[in-house]
Design a protein around this motif. Sequence first.
Motif, PDB file in Angstrom:
ATOM      1  N   ASP A 141       0.671   4.144  -2.942  1.00  0.00           N
ATOM      2  CA  ASP A 141       0.365   5.548  -2.658  1.00  0.00           C
ATOM      3  C   ASP A 141       1.420   6.485  -3.245  1.00  0.00           C
ATOM      4  OD1 ASP A 141      -1.869   4.678  -1.307  1.00  0.00           O
ATOM      5  OD2 ASP A 141      -0.986   4.941   0.692  1.00  0.00           O
ATOM      6  N   ARG A 142       2.701   6.110  -3.123  1.00  0.00           N
ATOM      7  CA  ARG A 142       3.774   6.946  -3.684  1.00  0.00           C
ATOM      8  C   ARG A 142       3.679   7.013  -5.205  1.00  0.00           C
ATOM      9  NH1 ARG A 142       6.932   4.231   0.075  1.00  0.00           N
ATOM     10  NH2 ARG A 142       7.949   2.985  -1.525  1.00  0.00           N
ATOM     11  N   PRO A 176       0.798  -1.238   0.000  1.00  0.00           N
ATOM     12  CA  PRO A 176       0.000   0.000   0.000  1.00  0.00           C
ATOM     13  C   PRO A 176       0.828   1.285   0.000  1.00  0.00           C
ATOM     14  CG  PRO A 176      -0.965  -1.595   1.498  1.00  0.00           C
ATOM     15  CD  PRO A 176       0.348  -2.163   1.023  1.00  0.00           C
ATOM     16  N   ALA A 177       1.883   1.355   0.774  1.00  0.00           N
ATOM     17  CA  ALA A 177       2.693   2.576   0.824  1.00  0.00           C
ATOM     18  C   ALA A 177       3.325   2.863  -0.534  1.00  0.00           C
ATOM     19  CB  ALA A 177       3.766   2.460   1.898  1.00  0.00           C
ATOM     20  N   HIS A 178       3.778   1.828  -1.206  1.00  0.00           N
ATOM     21  CA  HIS A 178       4.376   1.996  -2.532  1.00  0.00           C
ATOM     22  C   HIS A 178       3.309   2.434  -3.538  1.00  0.00           C
ATOM     23  CE1 HIS A 178       7.066   1.417  -5.899  1.00  0.00           C
ATOM     24  NE2 HIS A 178       6.241   0.539  -6.439  1.00  0.00           N
ATOM     25  N   ALA A 188       0.946   6.634  -7.031  1.00  0.00           N
ATOM     26  CA  ALA A 188      -0.229   7.439  -7.376  1.00  0.00           C
ATOM     27  C   ALA A 188       0.084   8.922  -7.245  1.00  0.00           C
ATOM     28  CB  ALA A 188      -1.402   7.057  -6.480  1.00  0.00           C
ATOM     29  N   ALA A 189       0.886   9.297  -6.257  1.00  0.00           N
ATOM     30  CA  ALA A 189       1.251  10.697  -6.062  1.00  0.00           C
ATOM     31  C   ALA A 189       2.034  11.234  -7.261  1.00  0.00           C
ATOM     32  CB  ALA A 189       2.062  10.874  -4.781  1.00  0.00           C
TER      33      ALA A 189
END
Length: 65
Positions: free
Chosen positions: A42-43, A38-40, A45-46
């Motif tokens: 999110d990055r 999930p953290a990856h 998508a940013a």
Amino acid sequence: MFITRCIEKGIDIKVISQWQGHKDGGKLILSTYSHVRPAHADRMAALLIDELPDNVVAIPSARLA
């Protein structure tokens, strides 16, 4: 975990594949490690929602007569 971290750091799949001694151009890595934490996600998508990069030039829309 090494391969997952390499992918998350943006290292090219072909390079990781070579480091691992694979001769398939990254197919095994993509089929095995294509999950995304999930953290990856999110990055990544940013990267898409930020402002346009400096090397993108807007093209004015043409008006039809």
